[in-house]
Design a protein around this motif. Structure first.
Motif, short mmCIF file in Angstrom:
data_model
loop_
_atom_site.label_atom_id
_atom_site.label_comp_id
_atom_site.label_asym_id
_atom_site.label_seq_id
_atom_site.Cartn_x
_atom_site.Cartn_y
_atom_site.Cartn_z
N SER A 1 0.81 -1.21 0.00
CA SER A 1 0.00 0.00 0.00
C SER A 1 0.85 1.26 0.00
O SER A 1 0.30 2.37 -0.04
N LEU B 1 0.03 12.95 1.89
CA LEU B 1 0.29 12.04 0.77
C LEU B 1 0.57 10.62 1.27
O LEU B 1 0.11 9.64 0.68
N VAL C 1 0.82 2.61 -5.84
CA VAL C 1 -0.14 3.65 -5.44
C VAL C 1 -1.19 3.93 -6.51
O VAL C 1 -1.95 4.90 -6.41
N ASP D 1 -5.35 16.68 -4.26
CA ASP D 1 -6.21 16.44 -3.10
C ASP D 1 -5.54 16.91 -1.81
O ASP D 1 -6.17 17.60 -0.98
N CYS D 2 -4.28 16.59 -1.65
CA CYS D 2 -3.60 16.91 -0.39
C CYS D 2 -3.26 18.39 -0.29
O CYS D 2 -3.21 18.94 0.82
N ASP E 1 -3.52 13.16 -8.93
CA ASP E 1 -4.76 13.45 -8.20
C ASP E 1 -4.49 13.56 -6.70
O ASP E 1 -5.10 14.40 -6.00
N ALA E 2 -3.59 12.73 -6.19
CA ALA E 2 -3.27 12.75 -4.76
C ALA E 2 -2.62 14.08 -4.37
O ALA E 2 -2.94 14.65 -3.32
N ALA F 1 -3.07 8.62 -10.48
CA ALA F 1 -3.40 8.57 -9.05
C ALA F 1 -2.47 9.47 -8.25
O ALA F 1 -2.92 10.14 -7.29
N ASP G 1 -2.88 9.22 3.40
CA ASP G 1 -4.10 9.03 2.61
C ASP G 1 -3.89 8.27 1.31
O ASP G 1 -4.83 7.67 0.78
N HIS G 2 -2.67 8.32 0.77
CA HIS G 2 -2.44 7.76 -0.56
C HIS G 2 -1.24 6.81 -0.63
O HIS G 2 -0.99 6.25 -1.69
#
Length: 433
Positions: A62, A364, A397, A409-410, A405-406, A402, A367-368
């Motif tokens: 992850s 980052l 990831v 978002d952050c 976008d992360a 992704a 959450d990601h």
């Protein structure tokens, strides 16, 4: 005031875009949350806690490592009771390690080799052993700076530091020095061309100075990606490289190769300071060098360029800078974007850029699963947002889109709390606040 910082402090203090005074040792402004190396260490410890929680909940796949440092430990099962044994092991593989390290760095058959627990440790030990009580000359690419270990090494050795960028008159300082350090590729991946490095080496040798090449990245990045010569083929006396970046898989360690008497002196000084690599680390360095495959570096570089192109498209080419291994966004630019997104002015702010990127890095990661130097860098590491994917990072990831976008978002999440100093402090330092 240390000898190594006298020159910097006698001049007008440098300031960032927001008017914050820049610490000359680390090259960024400190604030009310990240005030010193102590808070940097707390930030690192909290980052490790955040990473551990994610792994416990979602598994090791992850997390993707975007520091550019793979940090595997590639010993073999048969090494555990032989090469890793503290008393006998180093003697078993010493010649094998010396030979492969010489080949990797382009050295001579009679060169020596020493391994340190960090490249920074090797640089500090070399300065302490070889500066000869005189100022050290550090030559770096234009617009960049020496690694913090050079500055701190000079402070510990009680010698001055003359740092000169490649576009300035470095020749005028060589006569005053016993040791010249040339950083061929910085941690921001600014690079000197081989012809320039050779010119510095030749001038230093004419003046009787010893030359150390800081090749943490450059030992592989220059030859593999730019067709350059191997480190010691450039004529220097010593070269040191990092064993967990730019295509080497780990462990975290530094390997120094060069004239045997000079290597022995640096290694002895490291042992005095407790900075030498112990048998298991050195055994893993041997295996890492043996299995080095230039193709791994070209793969990392290709992934980094794909990510850089996508991030440029999202944030703008004027904001995103490209390095050989991936995109970079200056810490001042990150904070400016956060302020714009929060619709506030800098006057309403109590945080500095390094705190903004630390907060971004924590989100980052949590959450990601995107692990960066902004959470896991050692005290003194650069604080810009740098995304240098190691081999499996993007797949771990969710791919390039992704990651883009992360980041978006952050940035929004940091903008939501950037004026709340307590919330920022908790995000950055966690229980270590």
């Amino acid at each position: 005031m240390s000898l190594s910082t006298q020159k910097s402090e006698s001049q007008t203090a440098r300031r960032d875009t927001f008017g914050n005074e820049i610490d000359p040792v680390v090259g960024f402004a400190r604030g009310s949350i990240i005030k010193s190396s102590i808070e940097e260490a707390k930030r690192l410890r909290h980052g490790q806690t955040v990473a551990a929680k994610r792994v416990q909940a979602l598994g090791p796949r992850s997390i993707g490592v975007f520091t550019g440092n793979q940090r595997d430990f590639p010993v073999r099962p048969e090494d555990l009771n032989t090469n890793c044994e503290e008393w006998i092991g180093p003697g078993l593989y010493a010649e094998e390690l010396r030979a492969v390290a010489i080949e990797h760095l382009g050295g001579r058959s009679d060169d020596g080799c020493a391994v340190f627990n960090r490249t920074s440790a090797g640089i500090v030990a070399t300065i302490a052993a070889l500066a000869g009580g005189k100022p050290v000359l550090s030559v770096v690419p234009a617009g960049d700076r020496s690694h913090a270990s050079v500055v701190r090494g000079c402070t510990l050795a009680r010698v001055g530091l003359k740092e000169v960028t490649s576009d300035k008159d470095w020749r005028t300082h060589i006569a005053d020095c016993c040791l010249v350090i040339v950083t061929t590729v910085t941690s921001a991946l600014a690079r000197l061309d081989d012809a320039f490095t050779i010119a510095v080496v030749e001038e230093a040798h004419k003046a009787g100075a010893i030359v150390l090449l800081d090749e943490a990245y450059g030992a592989r990045l220059r030859p593999v990606l730019h067709g350059g010569q191997k480190a010691l083929a450039l004529g220097a006396d010593l070269a040191i490289t990092n064993c967990d970046k730019a295509g080497l898989s780990g462990p975290r360690a530094g390997v120094l190769v060069g004239r045997s008497g000079l290597v022995m002196a640096a290694g002895a000084k490291a042992a005095e300071y407790g900075m030498e690599a112990r048998a298991p680390i050195a055994a893993a360095v041997l295996r890492s060098l043996q299995k080095f495959d230039p193709h791994h570096l070209t793969q990392e570089a290709a992934a980094g360029q794909e990510l850089a192109a996508a991030l440029e498209a999202a944030m703008g080419a004027g904001v995103v800078m490209r390095s050989d291994l991936g995109p970079m966004v200056n810490e001042d630019a990150v904070l400016a974007i956060i302020l714009e997104r929060a619709s506030i002015s800098a006057d309403a702010l109590n945080v500095v850029p390094c705190e903004a990127t630390a907060a971004l890095g924590m989100l980052l990661l949590a959450d990601h699963g995107i692990l960066t130097v902004n959470t896991h860098g050692q005290p003194g590491a650069r604080v810009s947002l740098r995304l240098k994917p190691t081999l499996d990072a993007l797949a771990s990831v969710g791919g390039v889109s992704a990651v883009v976008d992360a980041v978006d978002d952050c940035i929004t999440k940091v903008a939501d709390i950037v004026t709340d100093e307590n919330a920022m402090k908790t995000l950055i330092l966690g229980d270590f606040a």
